[in-house]
Design an enzyme around this catalytic site. Structure first.
Site, short mmCIF file in Angstrom:
data_model
loop_
_atom_site.label_atom_id
_atom_site.label_comp_id
_atom_site.label_asym_id
_atom_site.label_seq_id
_atom_site.Cartn_x
_atom_site.Cartn_y
_atom_site.Cartn_z
N HIS A 52 -27.91 53.75 15.37
CA HIS A 52 -27.78 53.80 13.74
C HIS A 52 -29.10 53.95 13.44
O HIS A 52 -30.29 53.95 13.92
CB HIS A 52 -27.24 52.49 13.48
CG HIS A 52 -28.09 51.20 13.77
ND1 HIS A 52 -27.73 50.52 14.68
CD2 HIS A 52 -29.38 50.83 13.09
CE1 HIS A 52 -28.63 49.26 14.56
NE2 HIS A 52 -29.28 49.60 13.60
P1 TYD Z 1 -26.21 46.02 14.66
O1 TYD Z 1 -27.19 46.19 13.95
O2 TYD Z 1 -24.96 47.19 14.59
O3 TYD Z 1 -26.54 45.58 16.25
P2 TYD Z 1 -27.15 46.93 17.45
O4 TYD Z 1 -27.70 47.95 16.31
O5 TYD Z 1 -28.07 46.04 18.08
O6 TYD Z 1 -25.78 47.20 18.15
O7 TYD Z 1 -25.38 44.49 14.65
C1 TYD Z 1 -24.21 44.29 15.42
C2 TYD Z 1 -23.36 43.20 14.61
O8 TYD Z 1 -24.09 42.01 14.14
C3 TYD Z 1 -22.80 43.84 13.24
O9 TYD Z 1 -21.55 43.62 13.13
C4 TYD Z 1 -23.42 43.36 12.18
C5 TYD Z 1 -23.93 42.05 12.63
N1 TYD Z 1 -25.22 41.67 12.16
C6 TYD Z 1 -25.69 40.48 11.13
O10 TYD Z 1 -24.61 39.96 10.59
N2 TYD Z 1 -26.69 40.20 10.76
C7 TYD Z 1 -27.78 40.92 11.19
O11 TYD Z 1 -29.19 40.43 10.77
C8 TYD Z 1 -27.56 42.01 12.01
C9 TYD Z 1 -28.89 42.72 12.78
C10 TYD Z 1 -26.42 42.05 12.79
#
Ligand code: TYD
Length: 137
Positions: A52
């Site tokens: 992302h």
């Molecule tokens: P995401 O940022 O997509 O993680 P990665 O890029 O490491 O795969 O986040 C994964 C899930 O966690 C998504 O449902 C959003 C949630 N999340 C939060 O609620 N708060 C946060 O600070 C972060 C980073 C993620």
């Protein structure tokens, strides 16, 4: 924001026979005020995270334990950073697509962020990210 602005920041290290210590001060060692800290852990072998981009968020990524690869892509150039030291911080500017791969077993990845979690700040679609990144150029 060109990829050249993303860089490894060598964090302060207080070495000691009893164990080493590293500290990070917002606005001093990282060029933003820290509003949120999160960490990735218990990552199963072969898993990939990220995939992302963020519109405005700035981050500092630190492999607190173990190692992983962070691939950054500004829409025209990409770079791989191998994170394997608890005193290296990878500064990630806004408008950077990131993928995180090759987690070692037991890896813990801490992320300092310039803002609270906001789903509206995310690009989840690479093509949409590319279109915005090109517009900003
Ligand atoms: P995401 O940022 O997509 O993680 P990665 O890029 O490491 O795969 O986040 C994964 C899930 O966690 C998504 O449902 C959003 C949630 N999340 C939060 O609620 N708060 C946060 O600070 C972060 C980073 C993620």
């Amino acid at each position: 924001m060109p990829i050249a602005d993303c860089r490894i920041i060598d964090l302060p290290r207080i070495t000691d026979a009893r164990g080493n210590l590293t500290f990070i001060e917002g606005g001093r060692h990282v060029p933003f005020d820290i509003k949120r800290v999160y960490y990735l852990y218990d990552v199963p072998g072969g898993a990939e995270r990220g995939a992302h981009g963020h519109r405005r968020l700035q981050q500092l990524i630190v492999a607190m334990s173990g190692s992983c690869d962070v691939i950054l892509d500004d829409g025209s150039e990409s770079k791989v950073f191998h994170m394997n030291r608890s005193y290296y911080g990878l500064y990630v500017t806004p408008m950077m697509w990131r993928e995180i791969t090759n987690f070692s077993s037991g890896a813990v990845l801490m992320v300092l962020a310039s803002d609270y979690y906001d789903p509206a700040d995310y690009f989840r679609d690479y093509e949409q990210f590319l279109a915005e990144a090109r517009k900003a150029r």
